[in-house]
Design an enzyme around this catalytic site. Structure first.
Site, PDB file in Angstrom:
ATOM      1  N   ARG A  32      15.430 105.858  15.383  1.00 38.89           N
ATOM      2  CA  ARG A  32      15.032 105.129  16.590  1.00 38.89           C
ATOM      3  C   ARG A  32      15.287 103.641  16.366  1.00 38.89           C
ATOM      4  NH1 ARG A  32      12.324 101.940  14.056  1.00 38.89           N
ATOM      5  NH2 ARG A  32      11.685 101.029  16.024  1.00 38.89           N
ATOM      6  N   ALA A  74      16.962 100.252  18.861  1.00 38.86           N
ATOM      7  CA  ALA A  74      18.185 100.139  19.671  1.00 38.86           C
ATOM      8  C   ALA A  74      19.490 100.115  18.856  1.00 38.86           C
ATOM      9  CB  ALA A  74      18.072  98.910  20.575  1.00 38.86           C
ATOM     10  N   ARG A 119      18.279 109.015  25.238  1.00 35.92           N
ATOM     11  CA  ARG A 119      17.280 107.974  25.546  1.00 35.92           C
ATOM     12  C   ARG A 119      17.947 106.957  26.482  1.00 35.92           C
ATOM     13  NH1 ARG A 119      13.758 105.647  20.801  1.00 35.92           N
ATOM     14  NH2 ARG A 119      12.268 105.528  22.527  1.00 35.92           N
ATOM     15  N   GLN A 143       4.843 102.691  15.383  1.00 35.46           N
ATOM     16  CA  GLN A 143       5.964 102.146  14.609  1.00 35.46           C
ATOM     17  C   GLN A 143       5.553 100.918  13.800  1.00 35.46           C
ATOM     18  OE1 GLN A 143       6.087 103.149  17.767  1.00 35.46           O
ATOM     19  NE2 GLN A 143       8.114 103.790  18.417  1.00 35.46           N
ATOM     20  N   ASP A 183      15.459  96.209  23.441  1.00 32.78           N
ATOM     21  CA  ASP A 183      16.306  97.390  23.686  1.00 32.78           C
ATOM     22  C   ASP A 183      17.382  97.105  24.717  1.00 32.78           C
ATOM     23  OD1 ASP A 183      13.721  98.552  22.528  1.00 32.78           O
ATOM     24  OD2 ASP A 183      15.191 100.167  22.423  1.00 32.78           O
ATOM     25  N   ASN A 210      11.557  95.943  25.941  1.00 28.76           N
ATOM     26  CA  ASN A 210      11.226  96.274  24.554  1.00 28.76           C
ATOM     27  C   ASN A 210      10.008  97.201  24.569  1.00 28.76           C
ATOM     28  OD1 ASN A 210      11.807  95.862  21.696  1.00 28.76           O
ATOM     29  ND2 ASN A 210       9.862  94.780  21.595  1.00 28.76           N
TER      30      ASN A 210
END
Ligand code: MRU
Length: 335
Positions: free
Chosen positions: A44, A46, A87, A190, A231, A241
């Site tokens: 994961r 970007a 995604r 995260q 992102d 984001n």
């Protein structure tokens, strides 16, 4: 090892769902496995999902050896369509697919070799981009700064080093004494799992907090800079984001704390207007459960948007691999 590596026998990725407790490596042999790894966030961030998509296409190219040019193109298009569905928010994924698509559409010979070469270049360029972001961004960091970051915009979200965390790591390596505040970043944590893991590994002093402590620490004057990743960045500098970034930006602005965004220019989207960017909605289970344990009653409504939009007016500067942009932002010159 790097977050993602191309080797002779497959694509190797660090399984980010297992961190920080287990450093487990997944070997992907085809684009379908890469697509699932992106969807379930084994990989994961970007830039990392852009590189993963590129390597997925490279695997599809490799498996097309010996086929006619029409069949090669058809296989690659099928792989690209599958990877594009994983995604929707991070621009880097679509940027990487478009870059490779130009090859299978325009080239008549050596498509397979050219695709593999280009996918590997995308990975190498990401390493260089992060170093440049780190070099530019570290100029904004002063000795003694206490910096808040969010989610994970580190080496695990890229091939190595990271964007927002790359700036922090670079400043630290230059000898600046800094401390980092890390909100845990619900629902998938995260911050607690990945950013804390990376900062600990680097030996950078940091404090982990829960997301709802952000206002408290800023109001107490404990933070003097915020740096986050992105992102997607639209033409006039609105950024998408991890969900909660907007809240951080509002609180930082209320307390006159500079709010910086760090991202490579492959994250910038000059075509889509801010209103039309798709914000990924993820499985409600991510909100209802923490590490497999249900935390809420049965039969309730949940929403789970993965990203939010922070408007340009709240952003003090955007640190990229080609330099630092200050407001008012207009990235049209990058076209
Ligand atoms: O849902 P995730 O974990 O992929 O979200 C990641 C982020 O929001 C990062 O901040 C962003 O991708 C920038 S990573 C360099």
């Amino acid at each position: 090892m790097r977050t993602i590596e191309w080797r002779e026998d497959g694509v190797y990725i660090i399984d980010q769902t297992k961190l920080p407790h287990e450093l487990s490596i997944i070997k992907c042999m085809d684009y379908e496995r890469i697509a699932r790894a992106i969807e379930n966030m084994e990989i994961r961030g970007a830039p990392a999902i852009g590189v993963a998509a590129a390597m997925g296409i490279a695997l599809a190219a490799k498996s097309s050896l010996g086929k006619s040019i029409e069949d090669i193109r058809e296989n690659l298009e099928r792989a690209a369509m599958r990877l594009a569905k994983t995604r929707p928010t991070a621009k880097n994924l679509f940027w990487a697919l478009e870059r490779l698509r130009k090859i299978w559409i325009n080239e008549e010979e050596g498509i397979i070799e050219k695709i593999i070469k280009e996918a590997l270049s995308i990975a190498e360029e990401d390493v260089i981009s992060c170093r440049k972001i780190g070099e530019y961004g570290s100029q904004l960091i002063e000795d003694g700064d206490v910096i808040m970051t969010y989610c994970n915009a580190g080496g695990l979200a890229c091939v190595e080093l990271g964007t927002a965390l790359g700036v922090i790591k670079m400043a630290f390596r230059l000898g600046k004494r800094i401390t980092v505040f890390v909100p845990e970043t619900r629902p998938l944590l995260q911050g607690a799992r990945l950013t804390a893991f990376e900062l600990k590994h680097e030996g950078i002093p940091f404090k982990l907090i829960t997301d709802n402590m952000v206002g408290y620490v800023m109001q107490k004057g404990m933070i003097n800079k915020v740096i986050v990743g992105a992102d997607r960045i639209t033409r006039y500098g609105d950024i998408f984001n991890k969900i909660g970034t907007y809240t951080l930006a509002l609180i930082a602005n209320a307390h006159n704390i500079p709010f910086y965004v760090a991202a490579p220019i492959s994250t910038i989207d000059l075509e889509t207007s801010t209103e039309n960017v798709i914000i990924e909605e993820r499985d409600p289970k991510e909100v209802l459960y923490i590490k497999g344990v249900r935390i809420a009653p049965e039969g309730i409504d949940v929403m789970n948007p993965a990203f939010d939009m922070t408007p340009a007016r709240l952003i003090s500067a955007i640190i990229t691999d080609v330099g630092i942009f200050k407001p008012p932002y207009d990235f049209a010159s990058l076209r």
